[in-house]
Scaffold this active site. Structure first.
Site: not given
Length: 388
Positions: A60, A63, A124
């Site tokens: 993540s 991101k 997230s």
């Protein structure tokens, strides 16, 4: 016609006690992370690194690239915070039973860009990333291609994006160094939006979720950025911490648990602030050489100034060994124009590569007329110095 007999002069002088270069070779400190890097935000000095250029699964943490691209849309005015984006059935089906982190967006609903960003940064949410990607590029695959292209423009040299969320996919890879570059750009390019990363919780669709960054709750100065975890990558964190005028960027990956990630991040952050310091040496326009000699000019000297700001980072122990020298070829032949690059400042320390900054002339110096040039050249030959 007489030769000008220009000589090479290296003017070296101690500039003061607060002298320090950014280390070319980072100081060693052990870490359990498979990949790691700590960077001083202002100077760019690397304080420590381990396998920082090794391609890794960023989970993540990737991101952050999606957030960067959306922040840019907002800053240019192409998108507004209250613009509503659709949640397609494609997005919903992809994520509803995935087992990954979600914002829990209902199918065929809409959500504002502002809420979607909070869903990405705080919760997230993989579904929030996909909604933003479809609105941005039409499909998540196309978004990945655009993100890869844009990343090169930002200075990320090896990253490849296949989606917007970091969901495991072949060839979706980054390096710890690229993540540190991206983190610095996020903070520098979007200071008005960066405070979002320090928000500790967000409620959407009746569901409250907390920010997964453990440093926000336990470590002074922590104010971002993003955690990551997959089975292949282990536990990772791209973090930023600011204390006083200093900010550091830290990227860790490949840790074995949430507990180890939190403890290792805190330990390394404390080490970076305790052992290292950043010192300002010059501001743009500061006079570094007040009387550089001019050859065959209407003025005998010209001032040389720092072209830009120079801040250097070093360990506190190394500070006493730092040296700063100025280097230029002189006498400097006229004509000279203000802004001409004349020489450079070189900052050195044992075991570290030199750091350099250009010196520029602060004013114009016109060339002497023909008769004056002949007279000056003869004086140089006969007497060893110009006679006016």
């Amino acid at each position: 016609m007489f030769p000008l007999f220009l000589r090479l002069a290296v003017a070296a002088q101690l500039v003061g006690a607060l002298l320090s270069p950014p280390p070319a070779v980072a100081q060693s400190i052990e870490t359990a992370a498979r990949q790691a890097i700590i960077v001083d935000f202002a100077s760019g000095a690397v304080l420590m690194e381990k396998n920082a250029d090794e391609l890794m699964v960023p989970s993540s943490m990737s991101k952050l690239m999606t957030v960067y691209m959306v922040f840019d849309k907002l800053k240019t005015g192409a998108w507004k915070p209250n613009d509503r984006l659709p949640v397609s059935e494609t997005v919903w089906r992809k994520h509803v039973k995935s087992g990954g982190s979600l914002m829990f967006l209902p199918v065929n609903s809409t959500a504002t860009v502002e809420d979607l960003l909070k869903g990405v940064v705080i919760q997230s949410g993989n579904d929030a990333c996909s909604v933003l990607a479809e609105a941005y590029s039409g499909s998540e695959e196309a978004f990945g291609e655009e993100a890869t292209r844009r990343s090169r423009e930002l200075g990320l040299t090896r990253s490849i994006f296949k989606n917007a969320s970091g969901w495991p996919e072949p060839d979706h890879m980054m390096t710890a160094r690229d993540l540190s570059v991206l983190s610095r750009r996020l903070i520098a390019d979007f200071p008005e939006y960066y405070p979002l990363f320090s928000q500790t919780d967000f409620v959407f669709n009746g569901i409250k979720q907390g920010n997964r960054n453990p440093l926000l709750y336990s470590t002074p100065g922590a104010d971002g950025l993003k955690t990551g975890h997959t089975a292949a990558a282990g536990y990772g964190l791209a973090a930023s911490l600011k204390r006083g005028n200093r900010r550091i960027i830290m990227v860790l990956n490949g840790l074995s648990s949430m507990k180890e990630r939190a403890e290792e991040a805190r330990r390394l952050a404390e080490w970076a602030f305790r052992e290292w310091e950043t010192y300002p040496l010059f501001k743009a326009g500061d006079i570094v050489v007040p009387d550089a000699e001019v050859w065959l000019g209407e003025a005998e000297t010209v001032q040389l100034a720092a072209r830009g700001n120079l801040e250097v980072t070093m360990t506190r122990k190394a500070r006493a060994e730092m040296k700063v020298t100025t280097v230029h070829t002189g006498p400097i032949p006229a004509p000279i124009k203000a802004g001409d690059e004349i020489g450079k400042v070189v900052v050195t320390a044992p075991g570290m590569a030199p750091m350099e900054m250009a010196l520029v002339a602060t004013g114009d110096v016109q060339k002497l007329g023909f008769v004056a040039r002949i007279s000056t050249a003869l004086s140089r030959i006969i007497w060893g110095q110009p006679k006016r």
